[in-house]
Design a protein around this motif. Structure first.
Motif, PDB file in Angstrom:
ATOM      1  N   GLY A 283     -55.310  10.307  -1.309  1.00  0.00           N
ATOM      2  CA  GLY A 283     -56.045  10.877  -2.437  1.00  0.00           C
ATOM      3  C   GLY A 283     -55.202  11.487  -3.536  1.00  0.00           C
ATOM      4  N   ILE A 284     -53.875  11.553  -3.417  1.00  0.00           N
ATOM      5  CA  ILE A 284     -53.075  12.158  -4.474  1.00  0.00           C
ATOM      6  C   ILE A 284     -52.740  11.125  -5.544  1.00  0.00           C
ATOM      7  N   LYS A 285     -52.662  11.575  -6.758  1.00  0.00           N
ATOM      8  CA  LYS A 285     -52.373  10.695  -7.880  1.00  0.00           C
ATOM      9  C   LYS A 285     -50.857  10.567  -8.087  1.00  0.00           C
ATOM     10  N   PRO A 286     -50.400   9.449  -8.577  1.00  0.00           N
ATOM     11  CA  PRO A 286     -48.957   9.275  -8.813  1.00  0.00           C
ATOM     12  C   PRO A 286     -48.433  10.262  -9.850  1.00  0.00           C
ATOM     13  N   VAL A 287     -47.176  10.634  -9.714  1.00  0.00           N
ATOM     14  CA  VAL A 287     -46.501  11.504 -10.669  1.00  0.00           C
ATOM     15  C   VAL A 287     -46.091  10.679 -11.891  1.00  0.00           C
ATOM     16  N   GLN A 288     -46.397  11.173 -13.066  1.00  0.00           N
ATOM     17  CA  GLN A 288     -46.067  10.458 -14.298  1.00  0.00           C
ATOM     18  C   GLN A 288     -44.743  10.915 -14.908  1.00  0.00           C
ATOM     19  N   GLU A 289     -44.398  12.184 -14.686  1.00  0.00           N
ATOM     20  CA  GLU A 289     -43.160  12.748 -15.223  1.00  0.00           C
ATOM     21  C   GLU A 289     -42.480  13.593 -14.151  1.00  0.00           C
ATOM     22  N   LYS A 290     -41.153  13.738 -14.269  1.00  0.00           N
ATOM     23  CA  LYS A 290     -40.404  14.528 -13.287  1.00  0.00           C
ATOM     24  C   LYS A 290     -39.165  15.102 -13.935  1.00  0.00           C
ATOM     25  N   GLN A 291     -38.640  16.133 -13.315  1.00  0.00           N
ATOM     26  CA  GLN A 291     -37.391  16.727 -13.744  1.00  0.00           C
ATOM     27  C   GLN A 291     -36.261  16.000 -13.044  1.00  0.00           C
ATOM     28  N   VAL A 292     -35.326  15.426 -13.795  1.00  0.00           N
ATOM     29  CA  VAL A 292     -34.220  14.669 -13.220  1.00  0.00           C
ATOM     30  C   VAL A 292     -33.011  15.579 -13.073  1.00  0.00           C
ATOM     31  N   ARG A 293     -32.490  15.623 -11.866  1.00  0.00           N
ATOM     32  CA  ARG A 293     -31.289  16.417 -11.615  1.00  0.00           C
ATOM     33  C   ARG A 293     -30.071  15.683 -12.160  1.00  0.00           C
ATOM     34  N   THR A 294     -29.252  16.394 -12.899  1.00  0.00           N
ATOM     35  CA  THR A 294     -28.040  15.787 -13.458  1.00  0.00           C
ATOM     36  C   THR A 294     -27.092  15.428 -12.332  1.00  0.00           C
ATOM     37  N   PRO A 295     -26.690  14.142 -12.232  1.00  0.00           N
ATOM     38  CA  PRO A 295     -25.793  13.734 -11.143  1.00  0.00           C
ATOM     39  C   PRO A 295     -24.411  14.328 -11.316  1.00  0.00           C
ATOM     40  N   GLU A 296     -23.735  14.471 -10.186  1.00  0.00           N
ATOM     41  CA  GLU A 296     -22.345  14.921 -10.229  1.00  0.00           C
ATOM     42  C   GLU A 296     -21.564  13.885 -11.021  1.00  0.00           C
ATOM     43  N   SER A 297     -20.894  14.316 -12.047  1.00  0.00           N
ATOM     44  CA  SER A 297     -20.285  13.369 -12.984  1.00  0.00           C
ATOM     45  C   SER A 297     -18.775  13.363 -12.872  1.00  0.00           C
ATOM     46  N   MET A 298     -18.202  12.272 -13.309  1.00  0.00           N
ATOM     47  CA  MET A 298     -16.744  12.160 -13.277  1.00  0.00           C
ATOM     48  C   MET A 298     -16.065  13.118 -14.255  1.00  0.00           C
ATOM     49  N   VAL A 299     -16.845  13.732 -15.152  1.00  0.00           N
ATOM     50  CA  VAL A 299     -16.212  14.715 -16.040  1.00  0.00           C
ATOM     51  C   VAL A 299     -15.747  15.924 -15.235  1.00  0.00           C
ATOM     52  N   ASN A 300     -16.264  16.060 -14.015  1.00  0.00           N
ATOM     53  CA  ASN A 300     -15.858  17.175 -13.168  1.00  0.00           C
ATOM     54  C   ASN A 300     -14.580  16.879 -12.395  1.00  0.00           C
ATOM     55  N   VAL A 301     -14.062  15.669 -12.542  1.00  0.00           N
ATOM     56  CA  VAL A 301     -12.838  15.301 -11.850  1.00  0.00           C
ATOM     57  C   VAL A 301     -11.652  15.724 -12.694  1.00  0.00           C
ATOM     58  N   ASN A 302     -10.821  16.569 -12.147  1.00  0.00           N
ATOM     59  CA  ASN A 302      -9.673  17.089 -12.870  1.00  0.00           C
ATOM     60  C   ASN A 302      -8.408  16.323 -12.520  1.00  0.00           C
ATOM     61  N   GLU A 303      -7.465  16.381 -13.424  1.00  0.00           N
ATOM     62  CA  GLU A 303      -6.151  15.814 -13.125  1.00  0.00           C
ATOM     63  C   GLU A 303      -5.513  16.617 -11.989  1.00  0.00           C
ATOM     64  N   ASN A 304      -4.663  15.965 -11.251  1.00  0.00           N
ATOM     65  CA  ASN A 304      -3.940  16.640 -10.182  1.00  0.00           C
ATOM     66  C   ASN A 304      -3.073  17.744 -10.794  1.00  0.00           C
ATOM     67  N   THR A 305      -3.335  18.972 -10.343  1.00  0.00           N
ATOM     68  CA  THR A 305      -2.606  20.107 -10.920  1.00  0.00           C
ATOM     69  C   THR A 305      -1.253  20.319 -10.242  1.00  0.00           C
ATOM     70  N   LYS A 306      -1.003  19.596  -9.124  1.00  0.00           N
ATOM     71  CA  LYS A 306       0.287  19.739  -8.452  1.00  0.00           C
ATOM     72  C   LYS A 306       1.373  19.026  -9.242  1.00  0.00           C
ATOM     73  N   GLN A 307       2.598  19.453  -9.021  1.00  0.00           N
ATOM     74  CA  GLN A 307       3.741  18.785  -9.632  1.00  0.00           C
ATOM     75  C   GLN A 307       3.825  17.377  -9.091  1.00  0.00           C
ATOM     76  N   LYS A 308       3.706  16.387  -9.951  1.00  0.00           N
ATOM     77  CA  LYS A 308       3.709  14.998  -9.508  1.00  0.00           C
ATOM     78  C   LYS A 308       5.113  14.565  -9.125  1.00  0.00           C
ATOM     79  N   GLU A 309       5.231  14.044  -7.904  1.00  0.00           N
ATOM     80  CA  GLU A 309       6.507  13.544  -7.427  1.00  0.00           C
ATOM     81  C   GLU A 309       6.737  12.158  -8.027  1.00  0.00           C
ATOM     82  N   LYS A 310       7.963  11.907  -8.473  1.00  0.00           N
ATOM     83  CA  LYS A 310       8.248  10.615  -9.085  1.00  0.00           C
ATOM     84  C   LYS A 310       8.015   9.506  -8.074  1.00  0.00           C
ATOM     85  N   GLY A 311       7.303   8.476  -8.484  1.00  0.00           N
ATOM     86  CA  GLY A 311       6.999   7.367  -7.595  1.00  0.00           C
ATOM     87  C   GLY A 311       8.213   6.487  -7.352  1.00  0.00           C
ATOM     88  N   LEU A 312       8.252   5.851  -6.182  1.00  0.00           N
ATOM     89  CA  LEU A 312       9.371   4.978  -5.859  1.00  0.00           C
ATOM     90  C   LEU A 312       9.468   3.800  -6.818  1.00  0.00           C
TER      91      LEU A 312
END
Length: 614
Positions: A283-312
């Protein structure tokens, strides 16, 4: 009225699992074959769901295609199985429920060997048989691979005007296997003509509801959800699901609040759970609108803050570079190993590389020894990672742990199969190949996990790969190398080479490759050692001349070692002429030999510089 018109005004409840219900009743075979051999069992399952209040049921045809039936030798029964499945579902429905013709995904979590061309042929055949019967729509479910799904959806849309319901399956909430976000995937599927889009399998209600929290209601299509019952328990030799009907009833209301209009069940769900969902949404009617949760985004990915070791790979582009393999001990006493690491550090190596249970024999974890040499001697570790010993969960955890320890140099290898080793009863995992592992490391460098979820920080892995030049067709080995470069390999380590001419041949065959190559050189210690390597170790072959030279020293340990070093020095003279990278393999923890060879390389390089200056 059709199913789409019905969905405009109310929430519809679909059926639950077919296979797990038959399995619970003692069936452990091809479930689709029961359409022909035991139709009464299949009809009874359909009837139970209709009696529980399901408005929509699906045919028992999930794997009734040529590719999957071939596993059981039943590929010639595609037509009969699909037609009979529709008849059974229609009889059980008796006009009380819509009947969907089901076609399941071919490619699972691991894509396997099926090509898209093979899948297309099998899909068209099954689709044609289903469409020749009286059904109310097509259900495409349990698709992990978006390429496969978009391919078959386009075929289905061109073939019929019936409603098409499409359900994808996830590793984690939020993203598909290839990293595509659910929102993007749903929009793509809607644009290709899907009428209902949703999720099924893999996840229970909790995580599936979380996934829908990030999905907006589509402009035209409707949303569907077919969660698993729970995580199964292994009881009395069988997998058992113990889901709570009240919990599923509450979950159905939660799905409704996220805009889902077609709610059913997948693995482990039963008529009791479907009945609970039907009662809670009546007996319940379908939802027409909803609040969308903002997904975890790649903008939250930070550069490695450690001292980068020179690659081989960076070091080898700038100068002559020497790395030495010193395998972790097979026993718990590590004094000799640490002595060797310190001596090699003092000799001036650029990295100490440690195998990952080489030849499928257990040793102290190379992560533990890597951490020790890094902290005690400030020596750069290069850690081998074998795909043999860890599943995808373990590999991702392993990489996260290495980053946490500050270990950034990695060699990605597939690994010798367990049957090569001396550990009876061990099994090989091989969830992925070295190509997959290389790609995963590079994905980590972008701050993205295997499933496409953000890691929070970008790693700085310098990723090496193995190159075996000891083959009959060097050109094929080079093509394999090129594929590893395409996957993201930064540099290469070769198997030990025991021929000056072979080193030159490798140079000529790889002149077009810009990624540094570390040529493997291993000093021999005895004739017995030489014969073992030549006859029993995959990928290593010695010349008759070298075997003869070592045989002449048999019985004299010191003389054999000196001869082995002289052979290695001659090889090094050629290798350093053509390559910047040298990879010394220490035999039997006799690090004094690789210390001497390291000093020889540095002395030869200094001598060459002085000769040029004078």
């Amino acid at each position: 009225m059709g199913i789409l018109e019905d969905l405009q005004n109310r929430v519809l409840i679909a059926d639950g699992a077919m296979g797990t219900l038959l399995y619970a009743n003692g069936v452990d075979a091809c479930f689709e074959e029961l359409n022909l051999s035991h139709p009464e069992q299949v009809r009874a399952v359909h009837q139970a769901y209709v009696n529980a209040g399901a408005h929509v049921i699906q045919t028992n045809t999930y794997a009734a295609n040529r590719l999957k039936l071939a596993r059981h030798g039943l590929e010639e029964n595609v037509k009969e199985m699909n037609k009979e499945a529709v008849r059974l579902a229609s009889e059980a429905s008796a006009g009380k429920a819509y009947v969907l013709g089901t076609i399941g995904g071919i490619r699972g979590i691991k894509k396997g060997t099926a090509t898209l061309e093979d899948i297309e042929y099998g899909f068209r055949e099954q689709l044609d048989h289903l469409l020749s019967e009286s059904i109310d729509g097509i259900l495409l479910e349990t698709y992990y691979d978006l390429d496969e799904l978009t391919k078959v959806l386009a075929i289905a849309r061109k073939s019929t005007g019936l409603p098409i319901i499409v359900n994808v399956s996830l590793h984690e909430p939020g993203t598909l296997q290839d990293g595509t976000s659910l929102t993007d995937a749903f929009q793509q599927l809607e644009s290709l003509g899907a009428d209902v889009i949703g999720l099924n399998c893999r996840l229970g209600p909790h995580h599936m509801i979380q996934a829908f929290e990030e999905i907006p209601i589509p402009e035209r299509a409707y949303l569907s959800a077919y969660p698993n019952a729970s995580l199964p328990e292994y009881v009395g030799g069988k997998l058992v699901y113990n889901a709570n009907p009240d919990y599923f009833g509450e979950s159905a209301r939660a799905f409704h609040s996220q805009g889902v209009r077609l709610i059913g069940g997948c693995c482990g769900t039963s008529p009791e759970l479907i009945e609970a969902m039907a009662e809670s949404t009546a007996g319940i009617k379908p939802v027409q609108e909803k609040q969308v949760r903002t997904p975890e985004s790649m903008v939250n990915v930070n550069e490695n803050t450690k001292q980068k070791e020179k690659g081989l790979h960076e070091i080898a582009r700038q100068k002559k570079s020497v790395i030495v393999e010193l395998d972790p001990p097979k026993k718990l006493k590590i004094d000799r190993f640490l002595e060797g690491a310190k001596a090699l550090k003092n000799a001036g190596i650029d990295a100490l590389t440690m195998a990952d249970n080489s030849l499928a024999s257990p040793r102290i974890s190379n992560v533990a020894t890597a951490s020790a040499v890094k902290s005690q001697f400030n020596l750069r570790p290069l850690v081998h990672i074998s795909c043999r010993d860890r599943n995808l969960i373990g590999l991702q955890s392993h990489l996260m742990g290495l980053h946490t320890l500050g270990v950034d140099q990695i060699l990605a290898i597939t690994g010798d199969p367990t049957k090569v080793g001396d550990f009876p009863g061990a099994s090989s995992v091989y969830d992925c190949s070295s190509f997959d592992l290389i790609h995963l490391c590079k994905q980590f460098n972008e701050g993205i996990s295997y499933s496409g979820k953000p890691l929070g920080v970008k790693t700085s892995f310098s990723v090496g790969a193995a190159f075996n030049p000891n083959v009959h067709h060097l050109d094929k080995a080079v093509r394999r190398m090129e594929k590893k470069i395409a996957a993201g390999a930064d540099f290469f380590l070769t198997q030990p080479i025991f021929s000056e001419q072979q080193i030159i041949d490798v140079y000529e065959a790889t002149r077009h490759i810009s990624e540094p190559i570390y040529i493997g050189i291993m000093p021999l210690v005895s004739s017995r050692n030489a014969e073992f390597l030549h006859n029993e170790v995959p990928g290593i072959k010695l010349s008759d001349e070298i075997r003869t030279r070592m045989a002449r020293c048999e019985g004299d340990r010191e003389k054999s070692a000196r001869e082995g070093i002289q052979i290695a020095k001659a090889l090094l003279d050629t290798a350093t002429e053509y390559f910047n990278g040298i990879y010394l393999i220490t035999p039997f923890m006799r690090y004094e030999m690789t210390v001497e060879l390291t000093s020889y390389i540095h002395y030869s390089g200094a001598r060459q510089i002085n000769e040029v200056r004078t």
